[in-house]
Enzyme design. Sequence first.
Site: not given
Ligand code: 4NP
Length: 155
Positions: A7, A10, A12-14, A123
Amino acid sequence: MKVLMVCLGNICRSPMAQGILEKKTIENGLAVTVDSAATSDYHVGDNPDPRSISKAAEHGIDISSQQGRQVQNSDFQKFDRIFVMDTSNYSNTVSLTNNVQEINKVELILNLISPGSNQSVPDPYYGGEDGFENMYRLLDTACNIIIEQIKNEQS
Ligand code: 4NP
């Protein structure tokens, strides 16, 4: 079989996808290596978002000691299947590949549920708790399909 979940951050989702698939592989006695990575370098070395950690814990999954890392070139040789969470992850990940064989390893994870529909796991980072529950459900359903596919391959 080696599976990589990807994702943007790395955190939240993955990490959730990794935790869910690891639990299911153990429950099913399957020999599968699971890892996760980010397309960005925003959270390298960080543990998962506390909201993902607690959502996973609600479902008996401990993702608290995972640490963020970025996708690297060797991942395309090391892993058999690389699941990305959204269409932006897809283009960013494919842009790092070197050949068609590597491109063909990269799949949108929700295409397991709705083949060819190219949907994204929303997201949850900027939203509320609902986003984390929705993410969990989508990834749980998708991981059930991965498990069935691996069982079929290994039988
Ligand atoms: P992820 O979510 O891609 O599911 O881990 C996010 C985590 C952090 C950010 C964006 C999406 N960020 O912009 O810091």
